[in-house]
Design a protein around this motif. Structure first.
Motif, mmCIF file in Angstrom:
data_model
loop_
_atom_site.group_PDB
_atom_site.id
_atom_site.type_symbol
_atom_site.label_atom_id
_atom_site.label_comp_id
_atom_site.label_asym_id
_atom_site.label_seq_id
_atom_site.Cartn_x
_atom_site.Cartn_y
_atom_site.Cartn_z
ATOM 1 N N SER A 167 0.879 -1.162 0.000
ATOM 2 C CA SER A 167 0.000 0.000 0.000
ATOM 3 C C SER A 167 0.919 1.215 0.000
ATOM 4 C CB SER A 167 -0.880 0.030 1.251
ATOM 5 O OG SER A 167 -1.842 -0.999 1.230
ATOM 6 N N ARG A 182 1.190 -4.362 2.662
ATOM 7 C CA ARG A 182 -0.206 -4.301 3.104
ATOM 8 C C ARG A 182 -0.595 -5.491 3.969
ATOM 9 N NH1 ARG A 182 -3.087 -7.504 -0.591
ATOM 10 N NH2 ARG A 182 -1.997 -7.873 -2.572
ATOM 11 N N THR A 202 -7.144 -4.417 2.893
ATOM 12 C CA THR A 202 -6.162 -4.560 1.819
ATOM 13 C C THR A 202 -5.702 -6.000 1.628
ATOM 14 O OG1 THR A 202 -4.141 -4.174 3.130
ATOM 15 C CG2 THR A 202 -5.339 -2.227 2.356
ATOM 16 N N GLN A 340 -4.072 7.075 -0.155
ATOM 17 C CA GLN A 340 -3.563 5.712 -0.060
ATOM 18 C C GLN A 340 -3.935 4.976 -1.337
ATOM 19 O OE1 GLN A 340 -5.131 3.402 3.196
ATOM 20 N NE2 GLN A 340 -4.261 1.482 2.470
ATOM 21 N N SER A 344 -7.296 -3.627 -2.566
ATOM 22 C CA SER A 344 -8.170 -3.665 -1.394
ATOM 23 C C SER A 344 -9.483 -4.362 -1.723
ATOM 24 C CB SER A 344 -8.461 -2.246 -0.898
ATOM 25 O OG SER A 344 -9.269 -2.275 0.262
#
Length: 461
Positions: A167, A182, A202, A340, A344
């Protein structure tokens, strides 16, 4: 005679095959560049990154020169690795696509804020070449960036870009991106006034509540494993947290001050498939003063472990890994990021209503730090023409998925949608216009390493 003819045909075929291989377009140049051209300095240390277009096969030397302004090396600051004759010698390890160095402020040094360092990539070993961002100015104070072009680094190793392992957090006002694995966490404990716990969207984590307040009494007999399945057409939205970031819509209910009201949850740490029983966790969260106590164990364990989690107002959440049983770093300080990017769990509709579905390349805003976003269509005003006077006509959203997946297309004409751009209003009132440049080979980009640019339109008060 037939054998000779067959042999000649085979040779001709192989020759033709090899010629086709020779005619294939070569890989684009592998370029080395700073992630940005300007960066601020807050705290005692800052990391400067040099990114490559792709990983190198062998260790690759890079030289970076530094020119101080109102500073003396060794007196007010140092670098790691150390500089020799104002040059830092770096080496990109084989198999890696970047390298970094650190600048450290000497303890006890007082500065006025006008001090700066100018860095320049002066040489790069073949076959890598110098890219466009070969100069970077590091200011020894917080800056409000006027904008820049930047490529986000979502790739952690050799994974495909569609399932990028990082991420990436981006702070527009400082031009700083922070890539973080993540899968490094499982639960996030809210640091605000309420007592809330989030799952790791995520990784596609899911959870289900068991009507039981004794964690030791819960086992795999209390669930049907398939009931935790989400993604790829499976599962219900009630198994995952709200995609828009509404903390009143988390799977785990608000943590009550009455211990008996806090039930046990079974957590599947990854989406797409349900882990075997020996990898499923059961958890229960209680309040402890102004913080939390986490009870956790593998689902069939008859004893549990505990971890106390303290709220820290400088962060949105405190993150915990169930595997390590410890808190971990994930998000930067809450006022040090705006966007961000990454993979996800989200949602889609296959005709029977909304269901959980994993997306690549989602963009979320820092909702908890009051970051807002607005979409602007170029049919109304172009990116280049957009100015402060146009802000009043924009409708800003506080939902963290205000951008989401709307900025790119993955079917039909794949690539960045060029008919729109976005406004980002950060927690300090700075307003930036931002557009995506590329994210996929079909738009001359790299999956997992999207390029974007942004420009300050209005400075906050």
């Amino acid at each position: 005679m037939k054998k000779i003819v067959k042999s000649l045909l085979l040779v001709a075929f192989l020759g033709s095959f090899n010629a086709c291989k020779d005619d294939e377009p070569p890989l684009p140049d592998n370029l080395a560049a700073f992630e940005t051209t300007a960066q601020g300095f807050e705290g005692d240390e800052v990391e400067i990154k040099v990114a490559l277009s792709r990983a190198v096969d062998a260790a690759t030397p890079i030289s970076v020169s530094l020119t101080p302004t109102l500073l003396t090396y060794g007196t007010e600051f140092t670098t790691t690795p150390a500089a020799t004759n104002n040059t830092i010698a770096l080496s990109v390890p084989a198999g890696q696509s970047g390298v970094s160095f650190k600048v450290t402020r000497k303890a006890g040094v007082l500065l006025d804020g006008d001090e700066s360092l100018a860095f320049k990539i002066t040489s790069v070993a073949s076959p890598v070449l110098a890219g466009t961002n070969t100069d970077l100015k590091l200011s020894f104070k917080a800056i409000v960036s006027d904008g820049t072009s930047i490529q986000l680094n979502g790739i952690a190793g050799d994974e495909p870009g569609s399932s990028a392992a990082n991420s990436v957090f981006l702070d527009l006002s400082t031009n700083i991106q922070t890539p973080v694995l993540r899968a490094s966490w499982d639960l996030g404990f809210y640091s605000g006034a309420d007592f809330r716990v989030i799952l790791n969207n995520t990784t596609g984590a899911s959870a289900i509540m068991i009507n039981q307040s004794d964690i030791n009494a819960v086992s795999d007999k209390d669930i049907t494993p398939d009931s935790l399945a989400v993604g790829q057409g499976k599962g219900k939205l009630s198994l995952v947290d709200d995609a828009a970031g509404d903390l009143t819509k988390t799977v785990i209910r608000e943590i009550s001050a009455t211990d008996a009201d806090n039930k046990v949850y079974v957590v599947n740490r990854t989406g797409g498939t349900v882990l075997p029983s020996d990898k499923l966790y059961k958890i229960r969260v209680l309040r402890k003063g102004t913080g939390y106590t986490l009870q956790y164990a593998k689902i069939n364990d008859t004893t549990f472990k505990t971890l106390d989690v303290t709220k820290d107002a400088a962060y949105n959440f405190e993150f915990v890994s169930l595997e390590s049983g410890a808190t971990v770093d994930f998000e930067p300080l809450k006022d040090r990021w705006d966007l961000q990017w990454g993979y996800s769990m989200y949602f889609t509709n296959f005709g029977t209503g909304l269901i959980p579905y994993a997306f690549s390349d989602l963009v979320f805003t820092n909702k908890e730090a009051k970051v807002e976003a607005a979409e602007v269509l170029t049919s109304t005003v172009t990116y280049d023409a957009f100015a402060e006077a146009n802000i009043a006509a924009a409708t800003f959203s506080t939902s963290k998925d205000a951008i989401g997946s709307k900025w790119r297309a993955t079917t039909g004409t794949v690539g960045v949608k060029t008919d729109r751009f976005y406004l980002i209003k950060d927690g300090s009132g700075n307003v930036y216009k931002l557009r995506f440049i590329s994210f996929h080979p079909d738009d001359s980009g790299v999956r997992g390493k999207p390029k974007l640019e942004y420009k300050l339109v209005k400075k906050g008060a």
